[in-house]
Design a protein around this motif. Sequence first.
Motif, PDB file in Angstrom:
ATOM      1  N   LEU A  79       0.846  -1.192   0.000  1.00  0.00           N
ATOM      2  CA  LEU A  79       0.000   0.000   0.000  1.00  0.00           C
ATOM      3  C   LEU A  79       0.881   1.241   0.000  1.00  0.00           C
ATOM      4  CD1 LEU A  79      -2.695  -0.926   2.687  1.00  0.00           C
ATOM      5  CD2 LEU A  79      -3.001  -0.847   0.205  1.00  0.00           C
ATOM      6  N   PRO A  80       0.399   2.331  -0.629  1.00  0.00           N
ATOM      7  CA  PRO A  80       1.169   3.568  -0.615  1.00  0.00           C
ATOM      8  C   PRO A  80       1.130   4.217   0.765  1.00  0.00           C
ATOM      9  CG  PRO A  80      -0.949   3.920  -1.664  1.00  0.00           C
ATOM     10  CD  PRO A  80      -0.861   2.459  -1.367  1.00  0.00           C
ATOM     11  N   VAL A  81       2.255   4.794   1.130  1.00  0.00           N
ATOM     12  CA  VAL A  81       2.376   5.501   2.398  1.00  0.00           C
ATOM     13  C   VAL A  81       3.031   6.848   2.103  1.00  0.00           C
ATOM     14  CG1 VAL A  81       3.487   5.487   4.665  1.00  0.00           C
ATOM     15  CG2 VAL A  81       2.596   3.358   3.705  1.00  0.00           C
ATOM     16  N   ILE A  88       5.602   9.299  -1.830  1.00  0.00           N
ATOM     17  CA  ILE A  88       4.995   8.074  -1.312  1.00  0.00           C
ATOM     18  C   ILE A  88       5.953   6.918  -1.553  1.00  0.00           C
ATOM     19  CG2 ILE A  88       2.566   8.721  -1.448  1.00  0.00           C
ATOM     20  CD1 ILE A  88       2.315   7.276  -4.070  1.00  0.00           C
ATOM     21  N   ILE A  89       5.921   5.983  -0.622  1.00  0.00           N
ATOM     22  CA  ILE A  89       6.617   4.718  -0.771  1.00  0.00           C
ATOM     23  C   ILE A  89       5.558   3.630  -0.650  1.00  0.00           C
ATOM     24  CG2 ILE A  89       8.836   5.564   0.111  1.00  0.00           C
ATOM     25  CD1 ILE A  89       8.114   4.226   2.801  1.00  0.00           C
ATOM     26  N   PHE A  90       5.949   2.403  -0.927  1.00  0.00           N
ATOM     27  CA  PHE A  90       4.991   1.299  -0.906  1.00  0.00           C
ATOM     28  C   PHE A  90       5.453   0.274   0.119  1.00  0.00           C
ATOM     29  CE2 PHE A  90       4.881   3.396  -4.964  1.00  0.00           C
ATOM     30  CZ  PHE A  90       3.531   3.603  -5.150  1.00  0.00           C
ATOM     31  N   ARG A  91       4.633   0.100   1.167  1.00  0.00           N
ATOM     32  CA  ARG A  91       4.969  -0.847   2.232  1.00  0.00           C
ATOM     33  C   ARG A  91       4.171  -2.135   2.075  1.00  0.00           C
ATOM     34  NH1 ARG A  91       4.626   3.322   7.133  1.00  0.00           N
ATOM     35  NH2 ARG A  91       6.588   4.423   6.822  1.00  0.00           N
ATOM     36  N   GLU A  92       4.820  -3.246   2.383  1.00  0.00           N
ATOM     37  CA  GLU A  92       4.180  -4.549   2.220  1.00  0.00           C
ATOM     38  C   GLU A  92       2.981  -4.693   3.149  1.00  0.00           C
ATOM     39  OE1 GLU A  92       5.284  -9.184   1.473  1.00  0.00           O
ATOM     40  OE2 GLU A  92       6.715  -7.987   2.643  1.00  0.00           O
ATOM     41  N   LEU A  93       1.910  -5.223   2.572  1.00  0.00           N
ATOM     42  CA  LEU A  93       0.677  -5.479   3.314  1.00  0.00           C
ATOM     43  C   LEU A  93       0.592  -6.976   3.597  1.00  0.00           C
ATOM     44  CD1 LEU A  93      -2.093  -4.566   4.408  1.00  0.00           C
ATOM     45  CD2 LEU A  93      -3.007  -4.950   2.095  1.00  0.00           C
ATOM     46  N   ARG A  95      -1.197 -10.141   5.969  1.00  0.00           N
ATOM     47  CA  ARG A  95      -2.395 -10.469   6.748  1.00  0.00           C
ATOM     48  C   ARG A  95      -2.097 -10.322   8.237  1.00  0.00           C
ATOM     49  NH1 ARG A  95      -3.903 -15.042   2.827  1.00  0.00           N
ATOM     50  NH2 ARG A  95      -5.725 -14.136   1.834  1.00  0.00           N
ATOM     51  N   GLY A  96      -3.006  -9.659   8.937  1.00  0.00           N
ATOM     52  CA  GLY A  96      -2.889  -9.525  10.379  1.00  0.00           C
ATOM     53  C   GLY A  96      -1.955  -8.440  10.857  1.00  0.00           C
ATOM     54  N   ALA A  97      -1.219  -7.795   9.936  1.00  0.00           N
ATOM     55  CA  ALA A  97      -0.300  -6.722  10.350  1.00  0.00           C
ATOM     56  C   ALA A  97      -1.107  -5.483  10.742  1.00  0.00           C
ATOM     57  CB  ALA A  97       0.659  -6.387   9.217  1.00  0.00           C
ATOM     58  N   PRO A  98      -0.625  -4.722  11.733  1.00  0.00           N
ATOM     59  CA  PRO A  98      -1.368  -3.522  12.142  1.00  0.00           C
ATOM     60  C   PRO A  98      -1.371  -2.471  11.039  1.00  0.00           C
ATOM     61  CG  PRO A  98       0.761  -3.624  13.249  1.00  0.00           C
ATOM     62  CD  PRO A  98       0.607  -4.913  12.493  1.00  0.00           C
ATOM     63  N   MET A  99      -2.481  -1.737  10.976  1.00  0.00           N
ATOM     64  CA  MET A  99      -2.611  -0.639  10.027  1.00  0.00           C
ATOM     65  C   MET A  99      -2.534   0.669  10.816  1.00  0.00           C
ATOM     66  SD  MET A  99      -3.176  -1.995   6.974  1.00  0.00           S
ATOM     67  CE  MET A  99      -4.277  -1.055   5.942  1.00  0.00           C
ATOM     68  N   ALA A 110       2.536  -0.270   9.033  1.00  0.00           N
ATOM     69  CA  ALA A 110       3.370   0.534   9.929  1.00  0.00           C
ATOM     70  C   ALA A 110       4.806   0.631   9.418  1.00  0.00           C
ATOM     71  CB  ALA A 110       3.336  -0.075  11.329  1.00  0.00           C
ATOM     72  N   ASP A 111       5.595   1.459  10.099  1.00  0.00           N
ATOM     73  CA  ASP A 111       6.978   1.735   9.697  1.00  0.00           C
ATOM     74  C   ASP A 111       7.856   0.498   9.585  1.00  0.00           C
ATOM     75  OD1 ASP A 111       6.316   4.392   9.665  1.00  0.00           O
ATOM     76  OD2 ASP A 111       7.343   4.887  11.542  1.00  0.00           O
ATOM     77  N   ASP A 112       7.541  -0.561  10.321  1.00  0.00           N
ATOM     78  CA  ASP A 112       8.400  -1.741  10.282  1.00  0.00           C
ATOM     79  C   ASP A 112       8.113  -2.658   9.097  1.00  0.00           C
ATOM     80  OD1 ASP A 112       5.925  -2.531  11.233  1.00  0.00           O
ATOM     81  OD2 ASP A 112       6.739  -3.842  12.791  1.00  0.00           O
ATOM     82  N   ALA A 113       7.114  -2.346   8.269  1.00  0.00           N
ATOM     83  CA  ALA A 113       6.811  -3.157   7.084  1.00  0.00           C
ATOM     84  C   ALA A 113       7.874  -2.934   6.011  1.00  0.00           C
ATOM     85  CB  ALA A 113       5.432  -2.800   6.541  1.00  0.00           C
TER      86      ALA A 113
END
Length: 196
Positions: A79-81, A88-93, A95-99, A110-113
């Motif tokens: 997803l774009p962040v 914008i950068i694209f962080r991995e989405l 399952r179950g990771a916090p949004m 989040a930042d750790d993705a």
Amino acid sequence: MTVQRCPHKAKIRSGVLALRDAIPVDQRIEKSLALSAHGGRELVVGPNDIVSGFWPIRSEVDVRPLMADLRDQGARLCLPVIVDRETIIFRELLRGAPMVDTGFGTAGPADDAAVLDPTLMLVPLAAFDARGHRVGYGAGLYDRAISRLVARHIRPRLVGIAFDLQEVEGVPDEDHDELLDAVLTESGLRCFAPSI
């Protein structure tokens, strides 16, 4: 970098977004599901693909069902962040990771993705025309993100995501515009380039 705004695009943007906002919620859901069904059948992805989607805001198409389908076909998702007002950068989405809040009313990983380079981008837009030109939301974030990828010899497939009523007769061309390879609506996938 300051984006020079085209007054014609601003007029197109406001007019089309008013039309999109007027779609009743139940119809918007049905149209989003139809779009997702077409995309799941017509977009070809595999384990080497990284698909950037987006978290829907306001009256946008909800692409989350499509993203889930593309994940089931083997693609990784991101997803774009917004990391500053112009990037914008694209962080991995996963399952179950916090949004978390990622700007413009959207949510994302989040930042750790992990930060990923998409090979297929589902691009939100305000309006599009039959040539593959689009009107974004006016900040130029996607155009700059795509340009940065291209500068690194990465050219993702660009699929605009919209409802049929967002098509306009013509979008003014500007030098910084990135053309869509295709647009996906509730009526199906329309290709502008042979790479889709």
